[in-house]
Design an enzyme around this catalytic site. Structure first.
Site, mmCIF file in Angstrom:
data_model
loop_
_atom_site.group_PDB
_atom_site.id
_atom_site.type_symbol
_atom_site.label_atom_id
_atom_site.label_comp_id
_atom_site.label_asym_id
_atom_site.label_seq_id
_atom_site.Cartn_x
_atom_site.Cartn_y
_atom_site.Cartn_z
ATOM 1 N N ASP A 114 30.446 -29.806 -11.046
ATOM 2 C CA ASP A 114 29.035 -29.847 -11.459
ATOM 3 C C ASP A 114 28.163 -29.925 -10.215
ATOM 4 O O ASP A 114 28.303 -30.849 -9.412
ATOM 5 C CB ASP A 114 28.770 -31.097 -12.314
ATOM 6 C CG ASP A 114 29.405 -30.988 -13.686
ATOM 7 O OD1 ASP A 114 29.222 -29.956 -14.355
ATOM 8 O OD2 ASP A 114 30.083 -31.951 -14.096
ATOM 9 N N HIS B 115 29.686 -25.280 -12.283
ATOM 10 C CA HIS B 115 28.651 -25.350 -13.311
ATOM 11 C C HIS B 115 27.348 -25.652 -12.571
ATOM 12 O O HIS B 115 27.126 -26.784 -12.141
ATOM 13 C CB HIS B 115 29.021 -26.457 -14.312
ATOM 14 C CG HIS B 115 27.983 -26.748 -15.339
ATOM 15 N ND1 HIS B 115 28.107 -27.770 -16.263
ATOM 16 C CD2 HIS B 115 26.798 -26.147 -15.625
ATOM 17 C CE1 HIS B 115 27.045 -27.800 -17.040
ATOM 18 N NE2 HIS B 115 26.230 -26.828 -16.678
ATOM 19 N N GLY C 162 23.417 -33.200 -17.258
ATOM 20 C CA GLY C 162 22.860 -34.092 -16.236
ATOM 21 C C GLY C 162 23.735 -35.289 -15.897
ATOM 22 O O GLY C 162 23.726 -35.742 -14.764
ATOM 23 N N ASP D 27 31.957 -28.672 -22.817
ATOM 24 C CA ASP D 27 31.693 -29.543 -21.658
ATOM 25 C C ASP D 27 30.808 -30.722 -22.053
ATOM 26 O O ASP D 27 29.670 -30.538 -22.492
ATOM 27 C CB ASP D 27 30.999 -28.704 -20.573
ATOM 28 C CG ASP D 27 30.676 -29.507 -19.315
ATOM 29 O OD1 ASP D 27 31.266 -30.589 -19.121
ATOM 30 O OD2 ASP D 27 29.841 -29.027 -18.522
ATOM 31 N N GLY E 28 31.376 -35.179 -23.007
ATOM 32 C CA GLY E 28 31.719 -36.086 -24.105
ATOM 33 C C GLY E 28 33.076 -35.852 -24.747
ATOM 34 O O GLY E 28 33.360 -36.397 -25.817
ATOM 35 N N GLY F 60 36.659 -35.564 -18.854
ATOM 36 C CA GLY F 60 35.962 -36.482 -17.958
ATOM 37 C C GLY F 60 36.158 -37.944 -18.292
ATOM 38 O O GLY F 60 37.284 -38.398 -18.579
HETATM 39 C C1 DX5 Z 1 27.215 -32.957 -17.626
HETATM 40 C C2 DX5 Z 1 28.297 -32.218 -16.907
HETATM 41 C C3 DX5 Z 1 29.666 -32.463 -17.396
HETATM 42 C C4 DX5 Z 1 30.157 -33.874 -17.160
HETATM 43 C C5 DX5 Z 1 31.218 -34.144 -18.161
HETATM 44 O O1 DX5 Z 1 26.007 -32.497 -17.137
HETATM 45 O O2 DX5 Z 1 28.063 -30.822 -17.056
HETATM 46 O O3 DX5 Z 1 30.570 -31.540 -16.802
HETATM 47 O O4 DX5 Z 1 30.656 -34.055 -15.851
HETATM 48 O O5 DX5 Z 1 31.615 -35.461 -18.084
HETATM 49 P P1 DX5 Z 1 32.083 -36.251 -19.400
HETATM 50 O O6 DX5 Z 1 33.294 -35.546 -19.906
HETATM 51 O O7 DX5 Z 1 32.366 -37.618 -18.913
HETATM 52 O O8 DX5 Z 1 30.952 -36.175 -20.383
HETATM 53 ZN ZN ZN Z 2 29.641 -29.415 -16.379
#
Ligand code: DX5
Ligand code: ZN
Length: 223
Positions: free
Chosen positions: A37, A68, A145, A178, A180, A200
């Site tokens: 990210d 991303h 974010g 992507d 949650g 994540g």
């Molecule tokens: C949010 C990011 C995600 C984030 C996901 O803006 O794009 O890629 O790192 O992290 P988790 O899986 O913990 O929501």
């Molecule tokens: Zn992401």
């Protein structure tokens, strides 16, 4: 039979001080891609990883890195992502000021996969004009974010809609969910039509277990 969903660990959730060891563990587990990210504090109100980090990871491991982009300067940052070893680059489709087809072409001609991101406030049909030219769609399960947010439940319906659109039109793009993703909702995303999942804070990097153990537990959820 559909093959098992690809695991895309988001390195924003990794332990930066133990990164080499964590990458070795994830490489051994054959994760599909490292999700990087990149934020600039403007497009979203946060900072995250940067291009030096991408370069360090992509030159260390053979596992692909997917970027991303959550930044204002999309064209410049696509170029830098490609220079720093990205195997895939995705940017946000709500950006009405961008020449989306030209940017997708730019990514592909740099030898990478080209992706478009759909934010939670956008309707799925907004993507239609570009679905034939994108290699993958990142369906956000949270507002972009921040890592560690709760999954927005109607994402599952949105994945179903996108997946049936793909079937109707015969397009080959993949769907990467992507934000949650947890031990509880991962299989539901796959049943709804997701091919790949960003993993994540709520699953493989959960503080409830070690990384190896969490990856095993997460993989088992996808069987
Ligand atoms: C949010 C990011 C995600 C984030 C996901 O803006 O794009 O890629 O790192 O992290 P988790 O899986 O913990 O929501
Ligand atoms: Zn992401």
């Amino acid at each position: 039979m559909k093959s098992k969903a690809g695991i895309f660990p988001t390195l924003a959730c990794a332990d930066y001080l133990d990164l080499r060891n964590q990458i070795d563990i994830m490489d051994r587990a054959k994760v599909a891609s490292y999700h990087i990210d990149i934020m600039d504090g403007n497009f979203v109100p946060n900072y995250c990883l940067n291009f030096d980090y991408l370069k360090a990871v992509s030159s260390y491991t053979d596992t692909p890195c997917d970027v991303h982009l959550m930044t204002g300067e999309v064209e410049r940052d696509i170029r830098t992502s490609l220079e720093c070893g990205a195997a895939a680059v995705a940017f946000h489709s709500e950006r009405t000021d961008l020449d989306i087809p030209a940017l997708l072409r730019m990514i592909k001609s740099g030898g990478a996969k080209a992706g478009l991101v759909l934010s939670p406030h956008q309707a799925v049909h907004e993507l239609e004009p570009w679905l034939g030219m994108t290699d993958y769609v990142i369906m956000m399960g949270v507002k972009p974010g921040f890592a560690g947010q709760r999954f927005i439940d109607d994402t599952l319906d949105r994945v179903r809609t996108l997946s049936s659109l793909r079937l109707d039109k015969g397009f080959p793009f993949r769907i990467l969910v992507d934000g949650g993703i947890s031990f509880e909702n991962a299989a539901k995303c796959v049943s709804a039509g997701a091919d790949d999942l960003v993993a994540g804070a709520l699953c493989i990097f959960s503080k409830d277990g070690g990384l190896e153990e969490n990856i095993d537990r997460f993989s088992a959820c996808l069987e």
